[in-house]
Design an enzyme around this catalytic site. Sequence first.
Site, PDB file in Angstrom:
ATOM      1  N   TYR A  85       0.863  -1.183   0.000  1.00 33.49           N
ATOM      2  CA  TYR A  85       0.000   0.000   0.000  1.00 33.49           C
ATOM      3  C   TYR A  85       0.897   1.230   0.000  1.00 33.49           C
ATOM      4  O   TYR A  85       1.810   1.329   0.824  1.00 33.49           O
ATOM      5  CB  TYR A  85      -0.871   0.010   1.271  1.00 33.49           C
ATOM      6  CG  TYR A  85      -1.636   1.300   1.483  1.00 33.49           C
ATOM      7  CD1 TYR A  85      -2.954   1.417   1.075  1.00 33.49           C
ATOM      8  CD2 TYR A  85      -1.025   2.414   2.064  1.00 33.49           C
ATOM      9  CE1 TYR A  85      -3.653   2.602   1.247  1.00 33.49           C
ATOM     10  CE2 TYR A  85      -1.717   3.602   2.229  1.00 33.49           C
ATOM     11  CZ  TYR A  85      -3.027   3.689   1.822  1.00 33.49           C
ATOM     12  OH  TYR A  85      -3.717   4.862   1.978  1.00 33.49           O
ATOM     13  N   GLU A 128      -3.684   7.282  -3.889  1.00 36.63           N
ATOM     14  CA  GLU A 128      -3.702   6.075  -3.062  1.00 36.63           C
ATOM     15  C   GLU A 128      -3.571   4.883  -4.001  1.00 36.63           C
ATOM     16  O   GLU A 128      -4.460   4.624  -4.807  1.00 36.63           O
ATOM     17  CB  GLU A 128      -5.001   5.992  -2.251  1.00 36.63           C
ATOM     18  CG  GLU A 128      -4.973   4.857  -1.254  1.00 36.63           C
ATOM     19  CD  GLU A 128      -6.236   4.769  -0.400  1.00 36.63           C
ATOM     20  OE1 GLU A 128      -7.346   4.723  -0.970  1.00 36.63           O
ATOM     21  OE2 GLU A 128      -6.101   4.751   0.836  1.00 36.63           O
TER      22      GLU A 128
END
Length: 397
Positions: A118, A206
């Site tokens: 991530y 993101e």
Amino acid sequence: MNVHEYQGKEILAQFGVGIQRGVVATTPDEAVAAAKQLTEETGTDWHVIKAQVHAGGRGKGGGVKLAKSLEEVAQISDDIIGMQLVTPQTTAEGKKVHQVLVAEDVYYPGDSEPKEFYISVLLNRATGRNMIMYSTEGGMDIETVAEQTPELIFTEEIDPTVGIIPFQARKVAFNLGLSGTAFKGMTKFVTALYKAYVGADAALFEINPVLKTSDDKIIAVDAKVTLDENALFRHPDFEAMRDIREENPTDVAAREVGLNYVALDGNVGCMVNGAGLAMATMDLIKQAGGDPANFLDVGGTADAARVEAAFRIILQDTKVKAILINIFGGIVRCDRVAQGIVDAYKNMGDAINVPIIVRLQGTNADIAKELIDASGLEVQSAILFQEAADKVQAVLQ
Ligand code: GDP
Ligand code: MN
């Protein structure tokens, strides 16, 4: 402004960030053509079909599927395009899918454990600096990771005058447990990603997951990109990426007529000229015991058409129980605004079903008050700011 995954990846690619390649399609035929083209470019004949909506969690909702043949590409695209996709991030009603991204399958067959990370870039408002937030726990919902294993989330703040320095990119790659080719690939990825964030005037990147493929390439498999609305004038190509089908209809209507509108939770609709006066008006409503339903700056040209547009936008909010119009006639003359209010009110007839309190101050304020009082409309006028706020409270009792 949010953009679709495929557009976010285009932006990343423009700045040299590695991405999973893909082509957007609006019909199953286009999807098949896209798949053929990708097979020529990449050599893989497996593809993932991904619903393009402004919401995450698509995988969980059945909006991301693997196709192992062109027949499956056609079938899955046909299933996904037009569907009402419900994910943990949409309402129960879901979002209609108008297009899919046909992407190369990057979880290569035989790849025993592809590694998902991530990585996001965002502004840390507490320090006023951009930061890179990253975790070894990719592919999962980051809020869950933050709750259950916060020690697995790292942050790296970037000095705005220096930008990202090589040591910082290496630290990210190191903390993600990488070595060799993948380590180098990750430092390049993170550096390019940060430069893209700044260069695109983004408000949020993101990337979940960032994938380390079995042949040690580092690529963005997903991309949630939010651009800074206030910087869009510098990026006309990004402005063209706007998909109003994904946006709140009231916000779209307000932007189209050039009104600055922000919806809030209260029940007093506000129509004001000038951002400062709008803020002061909201404060006063609060002080008098009420709650503003919106911020709305009608700007300098409050003619009938604009006032009417503003009425319509405010009234789309069914929570609104009264409207306070507070206009200072500096450049714009109060009598023109008053005429606008009267015309709009007459035009809209029954559409205006809540009490209206008007305060017009400044040039020709007296003529304006006469116009409103003589119109026979159920509009209350006020001279003093406080008086206006009190009248609003009175009608709400
Ligand atoms: P999200 O669910 O909206 O966050 O959409 P993502 O783009 O993150 O995709 C969801 C999941 O689909 C990912 O976490 C991956 O596990 C899977 N996925 C994405 N791309 C591929 C691919 O090329 N091949 C395979 N087999 N799975 C993929
Ligand atoms: Mn994702």
